[in-house]
Design a protein around this motif. Sequence first.
Motif, PDB file in Angstrom:
ATOM      1  N   ARG A 152       0.828  -1.208   0.000  1.00  0.00           N
ATOM      2  CA  ARG A 152       0.000   0.000   0.000  1.00  0.00           C
ATOM      3  C   ARG A 152       0.865   1.262   0.000  1.00  0.00           C
ATOM      4  O   ARG A 152       0.532   2.240  -0.674  1.00  0.00           O
ATOM      5  N   GLN A 163       2.013   1.937  -3.391  1.00  0.00           N
ATOM      6  CA  GLN A 163       0.912   2.495  -4.175  1.00  0.00           C
ATOM      7  C   GLN A 163       0.596   3.937  -3.763  1.00  0.00           C
ATOM      8  O   GLN A 163       0.271   4.772  -4.598  1.00  0.00           O
ATOM      9  N   LEU A 164       0.692   4.200  -2.443  1.00  0.00           N
ATOM     10  CA  LEU A 164       0.319   5.515  -1.919  1.00  0.00           C
ATOM     11  C   LEU A 164       1.208   5.852  -0.733  1.00  0.00           C
ATOM     12  O   LEU A 164       1.027   5.326   0.361  1.00  0.00           O
ATOM     13  N   ARG A 182       0.727  11.167   1.400  1.00  0.00           N
ATOM     14  CA  ARG A 182      -0.337  11.506   0.448  1.00  0.00           C
ATOM     15  C   ARG A 182      -1.693  10.935   0.871  1.00  0.00           C
ATOM     16  O   ARG A 182      -2.664  11.008   0.113  1.00  0.00           O
ATOM     17  N   LEU A 183      -1.768  10.375   2.080  1.00  0.00           N
ATOM     18  CA  LEU A 183      -3.031   9.789   2.531  1.00  0.00           C
ATOM     19  C   LEU A 183      -4.160  10.821   2.565  1.00  0.00           C
ATOM     20  O   LEU A 183      -5.263  10.564   2.085  1.00  0.00           O
ATOM     21  N   GLU A 215      -4.440  13.618   0.950  1.00  0.00           N
ATOM     22  CA  GLU A 215      -4.773  14.016  -0.428  1.00  0.00           C
ATOM     23  C   GLU A 215      -5.686  12.971  -1.076  1.00  0.00           C
ATOM     24  O   GLU A 215      -6.664  13.309  -1.747  1.00  0.00           O
ATOM     25  N   ARG A 216      -5.348  11.700  -0.877  1.00  0.00           N
ATOM     26  CA  ARG A 216      -6.144  10.623  -1.469  1.00  0.00           C
ATOM     27  C   ARG A 216      -7.510  10.517  -0.802  1.00  0.00           C
ATOM     28  O   ARG A 216      -8.513  10.180  -1.462  1.00  0.00           O
ATOM     29  N   GLN A 217      -7.611  10.810   0.489  1.00  0.00           N
ATOM     30  CA  GLN A 217      -8.909  10.820   1.163  1.00  0.00           C
ATOM     31  C   GLN A 217      -9.811  11.895   0.566  1.00  0.00           C
ATOM     32  O   GLN A 217     -11.014  11.667   0.358  1.00  0.00           O
ATOM     33  N   TRP A 244      -9.581  13.005  -2.494  1.00  0.00           N
ATOM     34  CA  TRP A 244      -9.930  12.474  -3.819  1.00  0.00           C
ATOM     35  C   TRP A 244     -11.079  11.486  -3.698  1.00  0.00           C
ATOM     36  O   TRP A 244     -12.029  11.517  -4.493  1.00  0.00           O
ATOM     37  N   ARG A 245     -11.004  10.581  -2.699  1.00  0.00           N
ATOM     38  CA  ARG A 245     -12.078   9.607  -2.481  1.00  0.00           C
ATOM     39  C   ARG A 245     -13.413  10.305  -2.273  1.00  0.00           C
ATOM     40  O   ARG A 245     -14.440   9.921  -2.866  1.00  0.00           O
TER      41      ARG A 245
END
Length: 315
Positions: free
Chosen positions: A279, A282-283, A287-288, A290-292, A294-295
């Motif tokens: 994981r 992958q991420l 950047r967690l 930022e990805r949250q 995005w989600r």
Amino acid sequence: MSRVAIIGSGFIGRAWAISYARAGHDVVLWDEERDAPGKALAYIETILPDLEANDLLEGASATDVRARMQSVATLDEAVAGAAHVQENTPEDVEIKRNVFGRLDAAAGPDTVLASSTSAILPSAFTMDLKGRARCLVVHPINPPYLIPAAEIVPAPWTDPAVVERTAAFLRAAGHSPIVMKREIDGFVMNRMQGALLEEAFRLVAEGYASVEDIDIGLREGLALRWSFIGPFETIDLNAPGGIRDYAERYQQIYARIFPSAQWRADWTGPVMEDIEAERRRQLPADRLAERQNWRDRRLIALAAHKRRADREIGR
């Protein structure tokens, strides 16, 4: 419309506030931490414009929905005149017992007292309350303003009329309640999610597939159908004669699989080293957040699409 009290204004509380205010209710937020409601409202103000832009505020403006929310200084002030109380304090049974004791003493006799707990049985923190018949769990998938399902879990002593009233209240607010007949550890959603996670961990632990391949199987496979029909309807439509035909054709596959699924991979054991490493490739950890974000934007887009599809194609 009614007055709704949000008790605890962290991630879950602020999300419920959006949902109930969008439905037209007057929403008050209270938290043991005095600055938490202000932070929650500031966050909400950043979300409402996106919801308005995607037609997810039931025709209201972001300004109008925000105007339906306010913070208050005391728990007593929060529950005064409330028809529904949504409690969102930490997942600790002693905290729940204390808070529900205070709520039961302060709220009017007809006020429904609902907990957002995802893991604690309602019987564990309402058994000694004078008003325990009006207490239950209403557990969302976060964020509830984007994901309609919410579990209604009664304690053994919850009045069935309170369950029915709460289900109607949620439906009127745009939710899809899962009305449980009685309580069980994990409720419905965590038991279903847990079954998938247990198998995912087993497959990685035994070296059958990578973390990403399992995510692909859900993301690009099963979840596409499950995003608008559930597992029972899926199999009902996957055989010419419907669900009984499916069971007769394919039950032996699952019966053959079942014995190999009767063990647990330790989620914090050696398998976690492999899962976390993949994981983080992958991420990266930085950047967690930022990805949250995005989600959540993808969830907004999906919620808007599903609403349009419901109108244009039907449910």
